[in-house]
Design an enzyme around this catalytic site. Structure first.
Site, PDB file in Angstrom:
ATOM      1  N   CYS A 268     -40.138  -5.663 -20.242  1.00  0.00           N
ATOM      2  CA  CYS A 268     -39.947  -6.105 -21.637  1.00  0.00           C
ATOM      3  C   CYS A 268     -38.712  -7.010 -21.762  1.00  0.00           C
ATOM      4  CB  CYS A 268     -39.926  -4.896 -22.565  1.00  0.00           C
ATOM      5  SG  CYS A 268     -40.377  -5.372 -24.237  1.00  0.00           S
TER       6      CYS A 268
ATOM      7  N   HIS B  37     -43.692  -1.158 -21.456  1.00  0.00           N
ATOM      8  CA  HIS B  37     -42.758  -0.104 -21.012  1.00  0.00           C
ATOM      9  C   HIS B  37     -43.489   0.959 -20.194  1.00  0.00           C
ATOM     10  CE1 HIS B  37     -39.153  -1.098 -23.446  1.00  0.00           C
ATOM     11  NE2 HIS B  37     -40.053  -1.728 -24.182  1.00  0.00           N
TER      12      HIS B  37
ATOM     13  N   GLU C 158     -42.206   3.014 -18.232  1.00  0.00           N
ATOM     14  CA  GLU C 158     -41.351   4.201 -18.101  1.00  0.00           C
ATOM     15  C   GLU C 158     -41.503   5.153 -19.291  1.00  0.00           C
ATOM     16  OE1 GLU C 158     -40.471   1.348 -19.196  1.00  0.00           O
ATOM     17  OE2 GLU C 158     -38.898   1.531 -20.690  1.00  0.00           O
TER      18      GLU C 158
HETATM   19  N1  GLN Z   1     -37.969  -8.094 -28.369  1.00  0.00           N
HETATM   20  C1  GLN Z   1     -36.970  -7.684 -27.440  1.00  0.00           C
HETATM   21  C2  GLN Z   1     -36.200  -8.887 -26.915  1.00  0.00           C
HETATM   22  O1  GLN Z   1     -36.476  -9.976 -27.204  1.00  0.00           O
HETATM   23  C3  GLN Z   1     -37.557  -6.913 -26.273  1.00  0.00           C
HETATM   24  C4  GLN Z   1     -38.088  -5.584 -26.742  1.00  0.00           C
HETATM   25  C5  GLN Z   1     -38.113  -4.515 -25.696  1.00  0.00           C
HETATM   26  O2  GLN Z   1     -37.487  -4.610 -24.641  1.00  0.00           O
HETATM   27  N2  GLN Z   1     -38.797  -3.444 -26.012  1.00  0.00           N
HETATM   28  O3  GLN Z   1     -35.283  -8.745 -26.171  1.00  0.00           O
END
Ligand code: GLN
Length: 251
Positions: free
Chosen positions: A101, A207, A209
């Site tokens: 992410c 995610h 995890e």
């Molecule tokens: N939207 C977040 C970002 O731009 C990432 C979100 C996440 O890691 N769950 O950093």
């Protein structure tokens, strides 16, 4: 949409692994969901450590995880702590790095939808990602995905203000795609890449995890093990290593 049991193992402790041949994996712990990765990796037999400053990123690490969180904040903190260049050097060293992410965003060569003022990136992964792709429509959702390394399996995935990969370089392989319709979205593209690999770099938009399925972490640990240097064989003439001598001492 498939039901996924989201788990946070925040209360779980990291297993202490002492075996000398266990892979040593650092988890960037500036902010975000680093603990859950550490719990999962340690259960898989990795020696995990938090990476908070330059000296934590030492040569003894066989792999690195960049967790989810907020990529702009992560960039600010890494810059202030002088970690950006050492992180880039780690990526360039060929030791495996997994970004999830915000971690995927941090590893990307190009990020669309940055906050005003821009953001610092480690880069290395030849993709463009669109931050917060799912917008307010389905900000966060859970689904199951298939992955090329586990054919036929439905692996749970939790998307939280997730990015998607909008462009990929020639050396980037797509490991998993999201069926746009399955999450109630309309898009020009029916399938969006959400997990990619470029050699030693693994980028995941969701995610893993936060589920009970450790398939993605297993895949990463196997990448780390494959890339680990072979142990240096003990020279045959070395006095200490002689088994005959050891036996005599024991008598
Ligand atoms: N939207 C977040 C970002 O731009 C990432 C979100 C996440 O890691 N769950 O950093």
């Amino acid at each position: 949409m498939a039901e996924v049991r989201t788990v946070t193992n925040l209360a779980a402790t990291v297993t202490t692994v002492t075996s000398s041949d266990a892979p040593a994996i650092g988890v960037l712990a500036l902010q975000g969901g680093f603990h859950e990765h550490m719990v999962m990796l340690s259960k898989l037999g990795a020696k995990v450590t938090e990476v908070r400053q330059v000296q934590d990123l030492d040569a003894k690490l066989d792999g690195l995880v960049v967790p989810g969180g907020e990529s702009t904040t992560m960039g600010h903190l890494a810059e202030r702590l002088g970690l950006l260049e050492p992180l880039r050097a780690f990526v360039a060293s060929g030791r495996p790095v997994m970004g999830t992410c915000a971690g995927l965003i941090f590893l990307a060569n190009e990020v669309l939808g940055q906050k005003e003022g821009g953001q610092e990136l480690v880069g290395g992964l030849d993709v463009s990602v669109q931050r917060n792709f799912f917008g307010s429509q389905v900000d966060s959702f859970e689904t199951t995905l298939s992955a090329t390394f586990a054919p036929g399996l439905a692996i749970p995935a939790v998307f939280i203000r997730a990015p998607v990969i909008t462009r990929k370089g020639a050396k980037v392989e797509v490991l998993s795609q999201l069926d746009v319709k399955s999450v109630g979205l309309v898009s020009d593209t029916a399938q969006l890449p959400v997990a990619v690999q470029q050699g030693s770099l693994l980028g995941i938009a969701f995610h893993p995890e936060l589920t009970e399925d450790d398939g993605w972490h297993r895949h990463f640990v196997s990448m780390v093990k494959t890339a680990m240097p072979m142990p240096i064989p003990v020279a045959s003439g070395a006095k200490k290593a002689s088994p005959a001598k050891k036996q005599r001492t024991r008598k």
